[in-house]
Structure formats: C-alpha cells, structure tokens
Design a protein around this motif. Structure first.
Motif, PDB file in Angstrom:
ATOM      1  N   VAL A   1     -74.133  -6.580  -3.582  1.00  0.00           N
ATOM      2  CA  VAL A   1     -74.309  -5.132  -3.709  1.00  0.00           C
ATOM      3  C   VAL A   1     -72.962  -4.441  -3.792  1.00  0.00           C
ATOM      4  CG1 VAL A   1     -75.295  -3.067  -2.645  1.00  0.00           C
ATOM      5  CG2 VAL A   1     -76.492  -5.259  -2.463  1.00  0.00           C
ATOM      6  N   ALA A   2     -71.992  -4.902  -2.960  1.00  0.00           N
ATOM      7  CA  ALA A   2     -70.650  -4.318  -2.991  1.00  0.00           C
ATOM      8  C   ALA A   2     -69.995  -4.525  -4.348  1.00  0.00           C
ATOM      9  CB  ALA A   2     -69.795  -4.924  -1.883  1.00  0.00           C
ATOM     10  N   HIS A   3     -70.206  -5.699  -4.972  1.00  0.00           N
ATOM     11  CA  HIS A   3     -69.682  -5.948  -6.316  1.00  0.00           C
ATOM     12  C   HIS A   3     -70.246  -4.944  -7.320  1.00  0.00           C
ATOM     13  CE1 HIS A   3     -67.154  -9.541  -6.252  1.00  0.00           C
ATOM     14  NE2 HIS A   3     -67.952 -10.033  -5.300  1.00  0.00           N
ATOM     15  N   HIS A   4     -71.519  -4.642  -7.160  1.00  0.00           N
ATOM     16  CA  HIS A   4     -72.172  -3.693  -8.072  1.00  0.00           C
ATOM     17  C   HIS A   4     -71.631  -2.276  -7.878  1.00  0.00           C
ATOM     18  CE1 HIS A   4     -75.434  -2.004 -10.514  1.00  0.00           C
ATOM     19  NE2 HIS A   4     -75.582  -1.099  -9.570  1.00  0.00           N
ATOM     20  N   LEU A   5     -71.220  -1.943  -6.642  1.00  0.00           N
ATOM     21  CA  LEU A   5     -70.804  -0.577  -6.319  1.00  0.00           C
ATOM     22  C   LEU A   5     -69.298  -0.349  -6.425  1.00  0.00           C
ATOM     23  CD1 LEU A   5     -72.993   0.029  -3.124  1.00  0.00           C
ATOM     24  CD2 LEU A   5     -73.471   0.802  -5.466  1.00  0.00           C
ATOM     25  N   LYS A   6     -68.520  -1.384  -6.665  1.00  0.00           N
ATOM     26  CA  LYS A   6     -67.062  -1.231  -6.662  1.00  0.00           C
ATOM     27  C   LYS A   6     -66.603  -0.305  -7.781  1.00  0.00           C
ATOM     28  CE  LYS A   6     -66.197  -5.451  -9.358  1.00  0.00           C
ATOM     29  NZ  LYS A   6     -65.556  -6.782  -9.343  1.00  0.00           N
ATOM     30  N   GLU A   7     -65.497   0.393  -7.470  1.00  0.00           N
ATOM     31  CA  GLU A   7     -64.874   1.346  -8.390  1.00  0.00           C
ATOM     32  C   GLU A   7     -65.803   2.499  -8.740  1.00  0.00           C
ATOM     33  OE1 GLU A   7     -63.461  -0.771 -11.758  1.00  0.00           O
ATOM     34  OE2 GLU A   7     -62.031  -1.991 -10.623  1.00  0.00           O
ATOM     35  N   GLN A   8     -66.694   2.858  -7.826  1.00  0.00           N
ATOM     36  CA  GLN A   8     -67.573   4.008  -8.010  1.00  0.00           C
ATOM     37  C   GLN A   8     -67.362   4.986  -6.859  1.00  0.00           C
ATOM     38  OE1 GLN A   8     -71.717   3.074  -8.631  1.00  0.00           O
ATOM     39  NE2 GLN A   8     -71.269   1.192  -9.777  1.00  0.00           N
ATOM     40  N   HIS A   9     -67.584   6.255  -7.118  1.00  0.00           N
ATOM     41  CA  HIS A   9     -67.572   7.265  -6.060  1.00  0.00           C
ATOM     42  C   HIS A   9     -68.993   7.351  -5.490  1.00  0.00           C
ATOM     43  CE1 HIS A   9     -63.496   8.803  -6.816  1.00  0.00           C
ATOM     44  NE2 HIS A   9     -63.746   8.484  -8.076  1.00  0.00           N
ATOM     45  N   LEU A  10     -69.124   6.892  -4.277  1.00  0.00           N
ATOM     46  CA  LEU A  10     -70.449   6.694  -3.695  1.00  0.00           C
ATOM     47  C   LEU A  10     -70.871   7.880  -2.839  1.00  0.00           C
ATOM     48  CD1 LEU A  10     -69.943   2.992  -2.546  1.00  0.00           C
ATOM     49  CD2 LEU A  10     -70.753   3.816  -4.767  1.00  0.00           C
ATOM     50  N   ARG A  11     -72.181   8.054  -2.777  1.00  0.00           N
ATOM     51  CA  ARG A  11     -72.774   9.004  -1.837  1.00  0.00           C
ATOM     52  C   ARG A  11     -73.108   8.232  -0.561  1.00  0.00           C
ATOM     53  NH1 ARG A  11     -74.518  13.839  -3.516  1.00  0.00           N
ATOM     54  NH2 ARG A  11     -76.333  13.847  -2.113  1.00  0.00           N
ATOM     55  N   VAL A  12     -72.667   8.762   0.575  1.00  0.00           N
ATOM     56  CA  VAL A  12     -72.725   8.030   1.831  1.00  0.00           C
ATOM     57  C   VAL A  12     -73.539   8.807   2.856  1.00  0.00           C
ATOM     58  CG1 VAL A  12     -70.547   9.049   2.627  1.00  0.00           C
ATOM     59  CG2 VAL A  12     -71.345   6.902   3.639  1.00  0.00           C
ATOM     60  N   ALA A  13     -74.246   8.053   3.717  1.00  0.00           N
ATOM     61  CA  ALA A  13     -74.981   8.608   4.856  1.00  0.00           C
ATOM     62  C   ALA A  13     -74.506   7.919   6.121  1.00  0.00           C
ATOM     63  CB  ALA A  13     -76.484   8.417   4.669  1.00  0.00           C
TER      64      ALA A  13
END
Length: 631
Positions: free
Chosen positions: A280-292
């Motif tokens: 999942v982290a590989h899929h999300l890398k180099e993205q500006h994420l929305r966090v909770a």
C-alpha cells in the motif's frame, strides 16, 4: 525518649528491604556499563540489562517496598530517562543512615527534620556551584584551541567566601524545603533551578562541545542526539535564537539484524510495516495524502477512559456470538465507507487496529499505522491542521488534513526472517520531526541501546532547558559533603558553646548530617570502584584527601575534583607531564534539575518508608503523633 525506645525495640523492615533492593544495583552505577543476564527460573526466559531501571523492572518486586521502589524508579525514568541508579543508591544509603539514627535513639521527627536540612544544604550548593552553559561553551572552545596540556578552569557564578561560610542564615537562603510525600512521586518545579537560570548573553554555545561533557560514557548515543538536534535546527532555523531540543518531536526505531554502525538519524517518522501494508505504501509514495488521526484503538470494542457502561444491562440469547459478529461487520462497513467518502489515504493511531479493518483498508489502498507516539500524533496535527478524534466514526471533513507524504526508506527482508519494510512518513512543512534508527545484530542489546540514547538525549535536552550544568564526576557531591561537614561542626559548636540551650536537637542534627554525608561518599566511592581503577579502600582514601584539600585551599580548581575519571596512574604530577600530542581529559558535567529531583525523590522515598514503618510499629494516636510527620 520512651517513644523512641519503643520504636527502636522493633525492626524497621521497610528500611531494611529498601537498603537490600538498592544493594542489587550497585554494579550498574557509573560510566562503565556492564551487561547482565536476568533469568526467570520458572519460565526459563532471560533478559539482557545494563541499567538500574531495567534490573528493577525485570526482577518484578512483589513486596510493598519493592513495588514502591519500582513506581519511584519508573516515574524517574518516565520523566528524565536517567538518574535511576543514583536515586536508588542514595535511597538505600540514606535508609541505612535512618536505621543507624533509630538505633542511636533519635526520633523519627528529628531524623526527618535533620535530613530535610541536609537536602536544603545540598540544594543550596547546587544552586551556587551551577555553571551557565554559555560560560561552559566559551571555556570548552578555548580549551579546544589551546595547546595540549593546558588546563583551563570553568568560570562559576558563586562567591568562594560565600559558599564556604556556613551558618544558620546562609542555609535558609532558599527557604525551608517543604516535604511532600506521595507514592506517585510527581515531578515538581524547583525554585532553586529557577534562581540559577539567567538570560543568556549574546552568542550561542557549541552543542557538540556541551554534549561531549554530558555523554557519561555513551559517546555513540550522544553523537546521535547531537545529529537529531542539528536536524531539528535545520528544520526550524531561527537566527539568534537559543538552541532548543524538542524531545516530543523525536522517536526511535530499532532495527534488528543490522550492525551497530548503521545507526543514523532521519527526518520524518520511520515505521516498520508488513509486506501487505508495504505494498500500500508503494502505491501511495510521492503523493500528497489525506490523513486522519485516531487517539486510541481502532476497533469497534474500544471505549475511552471516561466511557461508562449502563449498569445492569446484559445480553442474553443463543445467537450472542453472531450478534457480536454482526455488530463488528456493521462497524467495519460504516468506517470503510466513511474513509472512502472523505478520501482518506493514511490513518495514524496511538493504539492498536483490528486486523479485519487493516485488511479492508489495504484493499482500498488505505495505509493504517498503529502504535504511533501521542507526541508524534500532536506534531502531525499541528503541521497538517488535522483534528485527532477518539473514534473513527467521529471523522468528518473538518477532521481530515493534507500535506503528508509516504516513502519507502529501506527493505529489511534480507536482514530479518520476517518480511519488514521501513517507511518514512513526513509532512510538507518542516515540523522538526526526526527518527533515530538504532541497530544491532544482538536482539537483546537493542533495548539497552535505546535506553542509552534516550538518557543522552534527555541530558542534552535538560541542559539546554536549564541553561546551567553542575560539575560532574563527583565534583558536586564533594562540595555537598564539604558543606554538610561544615554544618556538622556548626551544630557541635552550638551544642557545646551554649549553656542555656539543651543542645539535644543540635546534637541529633550533627549525627544525621554526618550520616547523610557518608551516604554521598559511599556513592562516589562505589562509582570509582566500578570504573576498575580503584579499590574500595583506595577510593575512600582519595575522597578523604580531597575533602582535606577543600578545607585547606580556596582556589576554584580544587573545588571541582573529577574523582571518577582519575586513577593512581593519573595523578596531578602525571597530568602536568602530558605529551604534546595528547589531549586533556574531557570534563564531565551533570544536569542541574535532574540531580536535584533525583536526590529529592531518593529522600522522599526514605521518608515515606521510614514513617510507614513507624506507623506500623507504634500506631497513630494522640500520644505518639508528635513523633510522626503527617502525609
């Protein structure tokens, strides 16, 4: 005297147990740490320890005094991460002093009063002998640029004539110490520390030089602490501002399997993830994420501490388990739909997350990170604008923030049998968040390395917070012993010189203060013996000689003997004949606030056990309550 005879006719078991527990950690004192194995005869499990706190933790004391000692040491470790060995040693030494006083017929009231006076003396010495880190930094920089073999003495703020003069008026400069006994031993602010703190002059100290004097034998750990504060300074660069080491924005990550030289400091928060979460982290890398952010466990059964179930409500039925499963499925479905509607890609929680929710989130490329430190959670909240919530069902668009990034830091599958991946979580803003990576091929050593690092980090943190340090390696203790001996002489002269005064109280005070001083001497000599350079007899001889020198010399250099670092081969004559290419020994310093609180906790522990013993032996009533100090 009759009441004292009744007390002395019984055994003060609590004080004896306290002394026995303290004796088990004598070998853990000093800069030369020795690793020890503690094995459970019942289960066969073993632990590798090298600190007082870990020894007491793994022994699991079950008696009342043992539990009280454990709670006291735990409180010290939680706040300061250092000083536990000194605390327990002095508690044992001063408990022996209290037992000696009881055998001499001295009442509990007189013991507490005299020992409180002794602590006031030691606190006054610490206040007057403290050295500002600004002056220390100047001295250290001059020392580094000076020719090898040149001895430069630190500048101190105290007046020599003032500190050597001991009388009743001088002792009450800081006011009478108010003794507060509590089994929780909460941290209190020291008025003496605040008196020692003054505005710093222009110019900033060299952190590396200050840290070197506070390493206490843990040079590698202190080097990591210096790197951490330098990274924080780069993130929060403010010209002309005094350096600050924000402990709350730092976290450690232990990586077994790697050699110790791979330890390093990295910006952001490093966490270890399984293969499924790493994908999942590989899929999300180099993205500006929305966090909770969730402050608690991420499960349908979690309730915060203030939650109260309705009394008398019971669920009865044959389909009880199915009902529970349906409630969990209902909760999972509601939370996943909520996360997807809010477009949340990253969840950080301080507690545990149920496995079923993690699996559901992985299917939707939502990364869940468990057991995040609460201070780190606050850092993310401040830098992203996220509002932490207690339950996932409380999430709304106002609670979700942006500006968080995830990157793969290192794949650890080749070093560990388990498949682990180290992932770095950071924010767009420079929040000063750093992670210290600790590594070792020996799994049992990782905890000790982590303890050593935090001890160094907190020593550096408190040095910058107090902006003052104390002479170390036995220097401050020697000054306290010197002042205690002066006060003993003062009480003796007052006892013999006054005809109208009975002199009983002054005689008792001189005995108690002398025994307190002996406890400090025992502490110094034990640390000296643990270095391997002294025998017990030689250590006592050296300390006695130095105390005589303090009485006969008024120069500052004689007031700061670095006893722990000196051996027979390092006599003053040998130091003067130092080779041109040989560097002078590094001076050792201690934290002002940490030492004061360590000594106070040790004495409060003795007082609590002493009074509890007295209450058990004599009971509490109108006839004997004058001999006890009420809690």
């Amino acid at each position: 005297m009759l009441q004292s005879a009744i007390i002395n006719s019984q055994q003060h078991v609590g004080l004896q147990k306290l002394s026995a527990l303290a004796g088990m950690v004598h070998s853990s004192l000093g800069p030369d740490k020795k690793y020890k194995f503690i094995q459970d005869d019942t289960s066969g499990d073993s632990a590798l320890v090298c600190s007082c706190f870990r020894i007491i933790e793994n022994l699991e004391p079950t008696c009342a005094v043992g539990q009280l000692v454990y709670e006291t040491v735990q409180a010290q470790q939680r706040v300061y991460h250092t000083g536990s060995g000194c605390l327990l040693f002095l508690a044992g030494a001063w408990s022996c002093a209290a037992l000696d006083c009881l055998q001499r017929g001295i009442s509990v009231t007189h013991i507490i009063s005299a020992m409180s006076e002794g602590m006031d003396i030691c606190s006054d010495v610490c206040r007057k002998s403290s050295i500002s880190i600004q002056d220390l930094a100047v001295m250290l920089s001059e020392r580094c640029s000076a020719a090898p073999g040149v001895c430069i003495t630190p500048r101190v703020s105290c007046n020599l004539q003032e500190t050597t003069k001991v009388n009743h008026k001088t002792l009450n400069i800081g006011g009478q110490r108010k003794v507060k006994l509590s089994r929780h031993f909460c941290e209190t602010k020291s008025e003496i520390v605040s008196q020692a703190l003054q505005p710093h002059p222009p110019g900033l100290p060299d952190i590396a030089h200050i840290a070197e004097t506070l390493s206490h034998g843990c040079d590698k750990a202190m080097k990591l602490a210096v790197e951490a504060i330098q990274l924080q300074s780069d993130d929060n660069q403010q010209d002309g501002c005094y350096p600050v080491f924000d402990i709350n924005k730092m976290v450690t990550c232990v990586l077994p399997g790697l050699p110790e030289q791979h330890a390093c400091v990295v910006q952001g928060c490093i966490v270890l993830l399984s293969n499924e979460q790493a994908s999942v982290a590989h899929h999300l890398k180099e993205q500006h994420l929305r966090v909770a952010l969730i402050s608690g466990d991420l499960s349908h059964t979690y309730r915060h501490l203030g939650f109260k179930m309705s009394a008398g409500v019971q669920s009865v039925g044959d389909q009880l388990n199915l009902a529970r499963l349906s409630k969990e499925d209902e909760w999972l479905d509601k939370v996943v739909k909520l996360l997807l509607s809010l477009e949340v890609s990253l969840i950080l929680t301080t507690g545990h997350a149920c496995e079923s929710l993690i699996q559901h989130c992985c299917k939707h490329h939502i990364l869940v990170v468990e057991k995040v430190n609460s201070s780190i959670l606050r850092t993310f909240a401040n830098s992203t604008g996220v509002v932490p919530v207690t339950y996932a069902t409380q999430l709304s668009k106002h609670c979700v923030g942006t500006g968080v990034q995830v990157a793969i830091w290192r794949d650890l599958s080749s070093f560990e049998r388990k498949s682990l991946t180290a992932v770095r979580i950071s924010t767009d803003r420079n929040a000063g968040l750093v992670t210290v990576i600790l590594t070792s091929c020996i799994h049992g050593k990782l905890q000790a390395l982590e303890d050593q690092f935090w001890a160094c980090a907190y020593r550096l943190h408190h040095a910058l917070k107090d902006r003052a340090l104390l002479p170390g390696a036995g220097g401050t203790e020697m000054l306290c012993i010197h002042r205690l001996h002066k006060q003993v002489e003062y009480h003796r002269e007052k006892d013999t010189g006054s005809v109208q005064h009975s002199g009983t109280a002054d005689l008792y005070r001189s005995v108690v203060l002398r025994l307190m001083a002996n406890g400090l001497i025992d502490y110094i000599t034990t640390v000296m013996v643990n270095t391997g350079a002294f025998s017990k007899v030689k250590a006592w001889t050296v300390v006695s000689q130095r105390l005589q020198n303090l009485n006969g010399h008024q120069d500052i250099a004689a007031r700061f003997p670095q006893l722990v670092l000196e051996s027979d081969k390092e006599a003053p004559a040998a130091a003067s004949a130092m080779k041109p290419d040989q560097k002078p020994a590094v001076k050792i310093y201690d934290n002002l606030s940490v030492k004061l609180e360590t000594w106070r906790k040790a004495l409060d522990l003795v007082f609590l056990v002493l009074q509890t013993d007295a209450e058990v032996i004599t009971g509490v009533g109108q006839k004997n309550e004058e001999n006890l100090m009420l809690l």
